[in-house]
Design a protein around this motif. Sequence first.
Motif, short mmCIF file in Angstrom:
data_model
loop_
_atom_site.label_atom_id
_atom_site.label_comp_id
_atom_site.label_asym_id
_atom_site.label_seq_id
_atom_site.Cartn_x
_atom_site.Cartn_y
_atom_site.Cartn_z
N LEU A 1 11.25 3.22 -2.47
CA LEU A 1 11.26 2.30 -1.33
C LEU A 1 11.61 2.99 -0.01
N ARG A 2 12.54 3.91 -0.09
CA ARG A 2 12.98 4.57 1.15
C ARG A 2 11.80 5.28 1.83
N ASN A 3 10.97 5.93 1.01
CA ASN A 3 9.80 6.60 1.58
C ASN A 3 8.72 5.60 2.00
N ALA A 4 8.60 4.55 1.19
CA ALA A 4 7.53 3.58 1.47
C ALA A 4 7.83 2.75 2.71
N LEU A 5 9.10 2.73 3.11
CA LEU A 5 9.47 1.89 4.25
C LEU A 5 9.02 2.47 5.60
N THR B 1 0.83 -1.21 0.00
CA THR B 1 0.00 0.00 0.00
C THR B 1 0.86 1.25 0.00
N SER B 2 1.86 1.24 0.85
CA SER B 2 2.73 2.39 0.98
C SER B 2 3.51 2.64 -0.31
N LEU B 3 3.96 1.55 -0.92
CA LEU B 3 4.75 1.67 -2.15
C LEU B 3 3.88 2.18 -3.30
N ILE B 4 2.66 1.68 -3.38
CA ILE B 4 1.75 2.14 -4.45
C ILE B 4 1.52 3.65 -4.32
N GLU B 5 1.32 4.06 -3.08
CA GLU B 5 1.10 5.49 -2.84
C GLU B 5 2.32 6.30 -3.27
N THR B 6 3.48 5.79 -2.90
CA THR B 6 4.72 6.51 -3.22
C THR B 6 4.96 6.55 -4.73
N LEU B 7 4.65 5.41 -5.39
CA LEU B 7 4.91 5.34 -6.84
C LEU B 7 4.03 6.30 -7.64
N SER B 8 2.96 6.77 -7.00
CA SER B 8 2.09 7.70 -7.73
C SER B 8 2.49 9.16 -7.48
#
Lengths: 554, 324
Positions: free
Chosen positions: B243-247, B213-220
Amino acid sequence: MPKLRPTSLARRFGLVSASILLPIPLLVGCGGAGSNSADTGILRIGDASSKIDSLNPFVGQNGFAAATFRIVYPYLLQYDESQNIVGDFATATTTSTDGKTLTFTTHEGATWSDGEPLTAADAAWTIQTIVRLQGGAAAKYAPYVTNIVRASAPTPTTLTVTYSAPTATAQDGLAALPILPKHVWAPMADGQAEELATYANTSPVGAGPFTLSEYTENQFANFTRFEGYYGATPKLKGFGFQFFTSNDAMLSALRSNEIDVAYEVPPTAVSQLRADKSLSVNDVPGLDVDVLGFNSSTFRDAHQELKDTRVRQAIDMAIDKNSLIEVVADGSGAISSTIVPPALERWHDTSVPATSFDVAGANSLLDSLGYTRGVDGVRQANGRPMSYKLLFPSVATGAPRVVTELVKQLAAIGIEVDARSSDFPSFLQSIYGPDNRYTSWDLMVVDYSFGYDPSGYLFSWTCPQLGANNLAAYCDEDFDALFGRQSTQTGDARAETVRRAQAHLAEQRPVIPLYVANSISAARNVGNLAETTSSPIVAANYMSKLWIEQAALQ
Amino acid sequence: VSSARLMALHPLLRRLWASAAIVLAVAIGNFFLFRLAPGNAASLGLVPGASPDMRESLERQFGLDQSTAMQLQHYLVQLAHGNLGVSFADRQSVAGNLWTALVNTLTMVVPGLLLALALAGVTGVYAAWRRGSAADHGLRALALTMFAIPGQWLGMVLLYGARGHLPSGGISDPFLTGAGLRVELGDRAAHMVLPCATYALIVYGAFMIMLRTSLIETLSEDYILAAKARGLSNSAILRRHALRNALLPLVTLVGLTIGTLVAGVILVESVFSWPGLGETIYNAVIARDYPMLQGAFLLVTVAVVLSNVVVDLMYSYLDPRVRL
């Protein structure tokens, strides 16, 4: 979003996963299939219901602690599989004509595991010490030294025990006392001897067929054959207990040859185990009685109707005990009409009829007493609803299902039950209440089991046991007189008094026996395990030197 | 520099000071909590059938005859000296007993946690990158299933599935003696597989869902689009930017998982007869072993507080905008 190709990042994650996972199978590969009793000569026994609660014989009281003491320490006497008392460290017993003195001849040349000589003097010292400290550190053994005046050892192989009166349970009592090495324990037995109760005894000096070689609390205990044992040399090189915290893990271990014997098997597993041809299941009448108890305390003012034997009879009639055995124990149990379980054939009173399940009769009986139902269907007695507080320990056999069933069945006769479960210590505290007045409850469910002498099943309901074993607060002079009489009788006269005591309790119903749980164990079909574990009273097998001497894996 | 000024200067010291205050407050709370349960070690059959005199004598030995205030004072003074006391039940040092149990628990939890993180990393990144694909749906369903499954049930399923191939319970085969170091190490590893796998699968689901979920949000985010426009490789976009932000949320979750470790592992320990902290606490409750209970709950409290501090530090490291 671009099409996926395995990215270098994902590959890195994969490498991380592999680096974590890889060492485990490699190490597992090194481990092989674990121990194998055929190769090691070590008998592996598993259990998921109890552990060794203490290695100190003045403290440890659960089944595996008792088994450990029985095997590590010498005892004067022991029970065989037919419930007869036979010799252990004693080779011969004589009783004086007045019945007050027992003289034992003991094994000659025996030694303790530390090399010191084991003589009748050790036995005399142990008995004398227990008698002296029976109100304190040795309180656990108090019931077994009733009427003992003194014990002495005139020669290294002669022990004399003198009683104040002929005592029916004399030999049964002595069969329950471990003989301890005086040279180890005497320094702790001075004065009040508090150290006797707090000594960890992690490396016991014994003289039985096996010595404790390795012990990790709550996990396992391993025993090695003691070559200096005074009795028959065991066939096993050693044996061990492994303690599981779930029945599933224990049974899985049995079926995958990680253990050889599973003790205290749950009844629900019997059919599954029977289907496994590599196993033998021993499902036999047991000694563990589940009872429903009524609060008989004179300090309990509320719900006086529960002291009326007719109300107790109505409740007894409303309980479908066959259904309880089916639902709770999957059929592995028996109805007992008295508090002495039928497995004690010599003592159980078969003339007392089991109460028939009769809901209509129970309702009629309560109606006739004027306890009519209110609008909510709950009967009223003395202006108050027949709504009772029932206490039970979460560890009681069959709990909580047995209580759930009871609540349902009593609702059919207009009795409401508020059942409350707790751990065993909390249960006991709630039962006794402040100053041992038993004032905060109406009904209780508990299970109990004793040895092969009926005295344990009887003395639990005597007045002196208030605040101790007597959980129903029942105190009746006539019953106490019967108990006292049987304790000084022998032979048929004693059996007759024991039957009268059972009949008296069955009539007064301070407790109603619900069912007797079967003893169930399972053993791998190796050596003579299947044969030697098929005793009518399975408990005897595991608690006795006789069994461990005979058991073989080849 | 005075300690007051030092704390004013260093926010980390301030956090540690606050943490110590929390630990102290919880330790005092626990002291009273355990004494609310009926009975004490002297009255619960430590000496079966003990007379009132004997019970009084035991209470004196355990210090239970003193007033609650005196007992508390003694406890805190001993605690200040780093002494957790002696167990009422087995007369061994509480610190020693706890250390053994903690090592056993960590032996199961650390590999399990790493395994869960690795699996969640691989599948979370894959599912987020292939959002909406069949693989994403499948992996998400798997993660949700793991998240929802009761841990005890999962353990039993694995136990039956692996019967005959892997050991059923315990930390090692107690009957395997003198087989050599390699065999005994292998036996230990074999005993670890099922409990570790069960623990990993129990925590895996939440980790994977959170990361995805976090990665999808970050990728957008716009900066990802900008990175793509700059022609960076997928790997570089993921590694350096996404990834760094999604972590960040995953770090919080891992911190919370470590903090609530005892509650999480007690069921796994129960299924596999693993002699860890959960079982130690259960036994101490039954015996009303106050020193063990106080020590165990202090350990848990310290674990929760420290894991929170570590999470905050990692947050600050991963996202420099976050300050302690």
